[in-house]
Each structure stands twice: as C-alpha cells, then as structure tokens.
Design an enzyme around this catalytic site. Structure first.
Site, short mmCIF file in Angstrom:
data_model
loop_
_atom_site.label_atom_id
_atom_site.label_comp_id
_atom_site.label_asym_id
_atom_site.label_seq_id
_atom_site.Cartn_x
_atom_site.Cartn_y
_atom_site.Cartn_z
N ASP A 203 -54.22 18.43 20.29
CA ASP A 203 -55.02 18.84 19.15
C ASP A 203 -54.86 17.91 17.95
O ASP A 203 -54.55 18.35 16.86
CB ASP A 203 -54.59 20.29 18.80
CG ASP A 203 -55.39 20.88 17.66
OD1 ASP A 203 -56.59 20.59 17.58
OD2 ASP A 203 -54.79 21.62 16.85
N GLU A 447 -45.50 22.01 24.93
CA GLU A 447 -46.40 22.93 25.64
C GLU A 447 -47.05 22.34 26.88
O GLU A 447 -48.27 22.36 27.02
CB GLU A 447 -47.50 23.43 24.69
CG GLU A 447 -46.98 24.33 23.59
CD GLU A 447 -48.13 24.91 22.75
OE1 GLU A 447 -49.29 24.76 23.12
OE2 GLU A 447 -47.82 25.51 21.71
N TYR A 500 -48.82 31.98 18.03
CA TYR A 500 -49.87 32.15 17.02
C TYR A 500 -50.43 33.56 17.07
O TYR A 500 -51.63 33.75 17.26
CB TYR A 500 -50.96 31.09 17.25
CG TYR A 500 -50.48 29.70 16.89
CD1 TYR A 500 -50.59 29.22 15.59
CD2 TYR A 500 -49.88 28.88 17.85
CE1 TYR A 500 -50.13 27.96 15.25
CE2 TYR A 500 -49.41 27.61 17.51
CZ TYR A 500 -49.55 27.16 16.21
OH TYR A 500 -49.09 25.92 15.86
N GLU A 536 -43.31 26.55 16.12
CA GLU A 536 -44.63 26.52 15.49
C GLU A 536 -45.07 27.94 15.22
O GLU A 536 -44.83 28.84 16.04
CB GLU A 536 -45.70 25.90 16.41
CG GLU A 536 -45.65 24.40 16.55
CD GLU A 536 -46.74 23.84 17.47
OE1 GLU A 536 -47.80 24.47 17.60
OE2 GLU A 536 -46.50 22.77 18.05
C1 GCB Z 1 -50.17 24.26 19.22
C2 GCB Z 1 -49.95 22.82 19.40
C3 GCB Z 1 -50.42 22.00 18.21
C4 GCB Z 1 -51.75 22.55 17.69
C5 GCB Z 1 -51.54 23.99 17.25
C6 GCB Z 1 -52.85 24.61 16.77
O1 GCB Z 1 -49.60 25.07 19.91
O2 GCB Z 1 -48.64 22.49 19.72
O3 GCB Z 1 -50.55 20.67 18.58
O4 GCB Z 1 -52.29 21.78 16.66
O5 GCB Z 1 -51.06 24.74 18.32
O6 GCB Z 1 -53.13 24.62 15.59
O7 GCB Z 1 -53.61 25.04 17.64
#
Ligand code: GCB
Length: 642
Positions: A203, A447, A500, A536
């Site tokens: 990403d 990941e 997330y 994260e």
């Molecule tokens: C993740 C990734 C990261 C992305 C992020 C997102 O899990 O490790 O590279 O930018 O989520 O914002 O989706």
C-alpha cells in the site's frame, strides 16, 4: 553462567553465516579517505520502446546518452515519478537511464595506491552501472547500497572524463522484495496495443529511480573493509566486542581506540578483534528514558600496512553506543530496564521527491518525533537511508529495522528463488545496519500470507538465518491480527500485530474496538506467551474534514479510534504489551484506487507535515507515558528546544 552464555553469543556474531564477502561501511571522510558527492542534475531518459530494451540493444552506455536520443534533466537523489508533467513517466515501468560526467581529482588518478569506489546509496529496483562504457556492477533490490571499485578503469585513460551511466528498472516480479507481477491485457476491444499493468500487493506508491546519494570515495589500497561491534556491560564497565576486517594487505597492524564525547581515549587495543572495556561507562539510552540519552563513543580504527611499493595508513571512525537488548516473555529490556515503544510507523515519502533522500525533510521529521514524544519507529516497509539511522543513534530514537518483505501474498513468492533472495537481502541489511545502537530488532516481513502452507518452512528458515546473522538482536515479523492462521509466530521473539478494528473490520463501529482489541491480545498471548507490540493501528482522516458525532475519514473519527485503542493498551501494557506504533506518522502516496483519495490518509501529520487533531492526542499520551515510564531530559523543561 548466564554471562558466559552471553559472551559466547556475542562472539557468535563474528562467525555469522553471512554469505557476503565484503563490508559496506558508510563512507566517511578521514585523514586517509575523501568523499565526493555526485548529487545534483543528471541526464535522463526512460526507455519507452515496446520491449523496454532498446537501451541495451543499442548500447546506450557506450556513448553519451545525449548522442543516442533526447535527454531530460533529472535530480539525484529523487524518485523520477513526480518530477515532470508527463503521466507516462509518473507511472512508467521498465528501464530508465541516468548519466553524468565527473571530474575525478588528478591526485586520485595519479596515486596507484588509492582505491576509488563508486557507491550508490540505493536505486529502485534493479540497477546496472557502467563507467566509460564498461560495466562495473549490477544490483538486485532497492533500499540498500551497492558499490564498485573503479580506480583501474579511470586510470586507463586519465584524459577522458569519467562518464557514469546507471540503468534502473522498477519491474517487480514474484521473486523481488517487494514482489509484484506484470499483467498484459490483450483484449483489443478494451485496451490499447501493448497495454500492461504492474500488480502489487502493498500500500505505497512504487516510487523509482536513484533514491539516495551517488558518490565517489577513496581508501588506501590496504583498508578497513568492515567493523562489527556488539556491546554489553557489567556493573559500571562497558564492553565493546569488536572485529575489524582488512582488505588489500596480507599483514597489517591495527589500532582500535575508543573515545568519549570529549575525544578522550577510554580504551584501546592493537588486536583485529577483542573487547574494549570502558570504566564508568555512559550507556546509550533511548530518548525520554534517561536524562542523558543517546550517548555515543567514537571508535577509531587505524590500520598500517606495507607492501613492496609503499606504506598505507587507513583511518575509519565509527560511532558506538553501548547498550544491551533482551526480551522476556512479557518485557522488552534495554540496558536491563523495561522499554515501552511509544512511536510511529513511517515511510520515506514526500511530494515531488517521492522516496528521494532529503535532509530538510529528515530533520523536520526528527523534530516532529521529538515534539510528539515518540521514542521509536519501525522502518515500514523497507530499510531507510543510513543517515536516518545515524539520526536515530544521535537522538535516541529506537528502531525496528524492516526489510522490504512486504506484500508477499502469492503462493509462488514462497518458492526457493524468493527465499534465496530474501536471505540475501537480510544479509545486506544486517551488514549495513548491525552497528547502529538505535536498531534493537529486525523485522523480516510485513503481513505475508502466513496462512499458506509453504510459509512455515519459509519463515522458519528466514528467521533462523537472521538470528544466526545477528544473535545480539531479537527478530520479529509483522502479522495481521488473525492469530489462528499464523505460521511465522512460533519462530519470532516478539509478536507484532497490525489491526484496524472499526476501519477495515466493522467500518464505522467504534464500539467494537474495546472487545476486539482485548480478544486480539488475549488470543496471541494465550497461544505464544511472547511480548506483543501493536505494530499498526489507525484510521484515515482527510485533514480539515470534521464531523461530530465522528464519521469515517473525519479528524474526529481518527481521534476516537486512537482513544479507544489507548484505553485497551493502558490495561494490557501492564501485562505483556510492550509497545504501540501508530499507522502512520504522515500521509503518504499510494497507487490510485477506489479506497485511496490521493494516497493513504492515516497520517497524524499531513504529507506536508502539519498536525491533524490526532497528533495532539498522541502527543499528550506519549509525554504522559514518558513521564510514567522514563526520565525526561533536563532540556524538555524548555519546550522550544527541538
Ligand atoms: C496495513 C499495512 C500498511 C497499510 C495499512 C493501511 O496493514 O501494513 O502498509 O498502509 O495497513 O492503511 O491499510
């Protein structure tokens, strides 16, 4: 007994399994070494021929680039993508050609006892380098340096200017890191002739070009090729285990001198390897953990060698921070004291420059990190410039150093050739970064599709190899929150989890965070009994979008996600959670797609480094955590001092 074991481990570092046969010391000037930066304007041409191979077919490297076609100005270092108004260059895939002529100081050429080395800090992804039409090296992979000795070549005809040609190809394959693949679209009712796309599973924008400094540096013919340093301490005595490797001399005498900040010698030795003992040691401490953080000694290595023609003296000075790192089932210890990561994930990313190295941006980012009260970051998702790690050493910012193993999602990227390349990249990464006090852990991937059966062998091998390369540091890989599927976790020292909740899962439902996050931690700890970092978490917020009650993409929603995470983190950090790294420090560019509005907006700062509301929430929290867990430096009484 423990002490003996530790010393054996430390010495094992010097017998490491690295297949690379030369060092990659950062080029530094000294009384015996000169450095000449080749940054600035270069000639440039993208090979837009249908097979992207015209440059090789027509041997563009044999004469000046301007003689074989049109050239444009291109700055080095910088990604080329955002420099022009040409959309086909922004999204270009294939070979691009850079060229520049250099005046080499006459004394470098005259003195046969001088090695002249051409070094590229990094170029993305595959590079081939010629000097005056002769190929001198090639390198597979972005983010890491490569070099070639060119002295004999430029001495062949000293009247000629030294013409450096670098061809760089950003095509990703199933075996590159990160992986990608090219898809040709042959349906002429839908796509123009020759249409293809590069699919990637990560990403961030696949910026390309010469991203870090290109330079020439000299060493004497007999020279210090590599230094490895591992540190420890016993009571008040610091221990610097070191090994120096020498090239270009059958026999040489060496002197290693460790100096304190005031230039006073605190220990010395005449052996190529051994231990330097420092009484009343000043340990290297992280920012906000000690009132005098980031103490660095200087280790000067002086080499003398003689051959039938001449006597050579080489001097190289390495900054050394003395500290230890250990992991228990619930803690991360720096100098035997619990360390809690309160930090960020970053990207090398900014407008116009893309991933190009830029001092103003770097210094600004360190000022923001210190303002925020961040004590750490992860080099998501690839190794950052060495100058950035030097800043971390100087400021006490702790680093989880990640290799470019991101987006490994296709089962074919778990085969032997991918693994071989991944191991080689770890060799190069550890060789480059092993001496940084700030680097406390290696991350081998982010990941990956760890649920796939071949992932078990792949990660077992990769993590074992990395530990053998450097037994002095723990190893992790970054996983997504689904603990049941994971095949890498059994082998790592620390579990790093990305999640997330209320964003990708149950979007808009902030109320799920407390329960889902608690479950996440309890599952992982229950299964592995290893300390956990929330590596994260976050939410996109478009700066200036406001909504109360909070809705997704507003600054209020980003704030609310952070606050809900923090409540759970506050419970779990008393048990086995050892850190939290926000995604992301700043907004950054991505490929175009329906989930990204001119890039990823999960930054707590905008791409221009202005704070969103969430930055203030985090700042308040990080300083509170620092007050609770660390010791604030005296100067923090004066908030304007950074
Ligand atoms: C993740 C990734 C990261 C992305 C992020 C997102 O899990 O490790 O590279 O930018 O989520 O914002 O989706």
């Amino acid at each position: 007994m423990l002490g003996v074991f530790r010393v054996l481990c430390l010495f094992a570092v010097f017998e490491a399994v690295c297949l690379l046969d030369t060092g990659m010391l950062f080029p530094r000037e000294s009384s015996s070494r000169e450095v000449k930066e080749l940054n600035g304007r270069w000639d440039f041409r993208a090979d837009k021929s249908p097979n992207r191979n015209q440059g090789f077919e027509k041997a563009w490297y044999k004469s000046r680039l301007a003689e074989t076609g049109p050239v444009i100005d291109m700055p080095v270092p910088a990604s080329y993508n955002d420099i022009t108004q040409d959309p086909t260059l922004r999204d270009f895939i294939g070979w691009v050609w850079y060229e520049r002529e250099v005046v080499v100081p006459a004394r470098w050429i005259a003195d046969e006892g001088t090695r002249v080395v051409l070094r590229v800090g990094s170029a993305h992804y595959y590079s081939v380098v010629w000097v005056n039409g002769v190929k001198v090296t090639e390198h597979n992979g972005g983010h890491l340096p490569f070099e070639a000795e060119i002295g004999s070549l430029i001495r062949k005809d000293p009247t000629q200017p030294c013409r450096i040609t670098i061809a760089v190809n950003n095509t990703l394959t199933l075996d590159t890191l990160p992986p990608g693949n090219i898809q040709h679209m042959d349906d002429h009712t839908k796509y123009p002739d020759g249409f293809f796309v590069q699919n990637i599973y990560f990403d961030f924008f696949n910026y390309a070009g010469i991203h870090r400094s290109v330079l020439l540096y000299t060493t004497p013919k007999a020279y210090v090729d590599d230094i490895t340093v591992v540190t420890d301490f016993l009571d008040n005595t610091g221990l610097v285990y070191y090994k120096v490797s020498v090239q270009g001399a059958a026999t040489a005498t060496l002197k290693a001198t460790l100096m304190d900040k005031n230039g006073r010698c605190v220990a010395s030795s005449s052996e190529p390897s051994g231990v330097l003992k420092v009484v009343d040691v000043n340990l290297w401490w992280p920012y906000l953990m000690h009132e005098n953080p980031a103490y660095l000694y200087s280790m000067e290595v002086r080499l003398m060698a003689t051959d039938s023609r001449s006597t050579y003296e080489d001097v190289y000075t390495l900054p050394v921070g003395i500290r230890t790192v250990n992991v228990t089932s619930t803690q991360f210890l720096i100098n035997n004291k619990p360390f809690y990561f309160h930090g960020v994930n970053k990207h090398e990313d900014s407008d116009i420059r893309g991933k190009g190295f830029d001092w103003p941006l770097i210094v600004k980012d360190f000022n923001l990190l210190k303002w925020l009260g961040a004590n750490s970051f992860r080099t998501s998702h690839y190794p950052y410039a060495e100058e950035i790690l030097q800043m971390c050493d100087r400021h006490g910012i702790v680093v989880i150093d990640e290799c470019p193993g991101v987006g490994i999602k296709d089962i074919r990227s778990f085969g032997n050739s991918s693994l071989t390349h991944h191991l080689a990249v770890m060799d190069e990464l550890v060789r480059r970064d092993k001496n940084h006090a700030s680097v406390v852990m290696w991350s081998v991937a982010n990941e990956p599709a760890a649920e796939m059966p071949p992932a078990d062998f792949y990660f077992k091998t990769l993590i074992k190899h990395t530990k053998a390369l450097d037994p002095s540091r723990p190893v992790t890989f970054i996983t997504d929150s689904n603990y049941a599927r994971d095949r890498g976790a059994p082998y790592v020292d620390v579990i790093c989890v990305n999640s997330y909740f209320s964003w990708y899962h149950d979007p808009g439902h902030l109320e799920v965070i407390p329960i889902q996050l608690k479950t996440q931690f309890e599952n992982w700890y229950g299964k592995y009994q290893k300390p956990i970092i929330q590596s994260e978490y976050g939410a996109d917020a478009v700066a200036g979008f406001h909504s109360d009650p909070p809705v997704m993409f507003s600054e209020e929603y980003q704030k609310a996600v952070l606050q809900s995470y923090h409540n759970v983190l506050d419970q779990k950090r008393k048990q086995y959670v050892i850190g939290e790294l926000i995604w992301n420090f700043a907004d950054f560019m991505t490929v175009q797609g329906i989930t990204r509005v001119v890039g990823n907006k999960k930054g707590i700062f905008t791409r221009e480094r202005q704070p969103k509301a969430a930055a203030f929430i985090l700042k308040e929290r990080y300083w509170r955590l620092a007050n609770e867990t660390g010791r604030l430096p005296v100067w923090t009484k004066y908030p304007c001092s950074f």
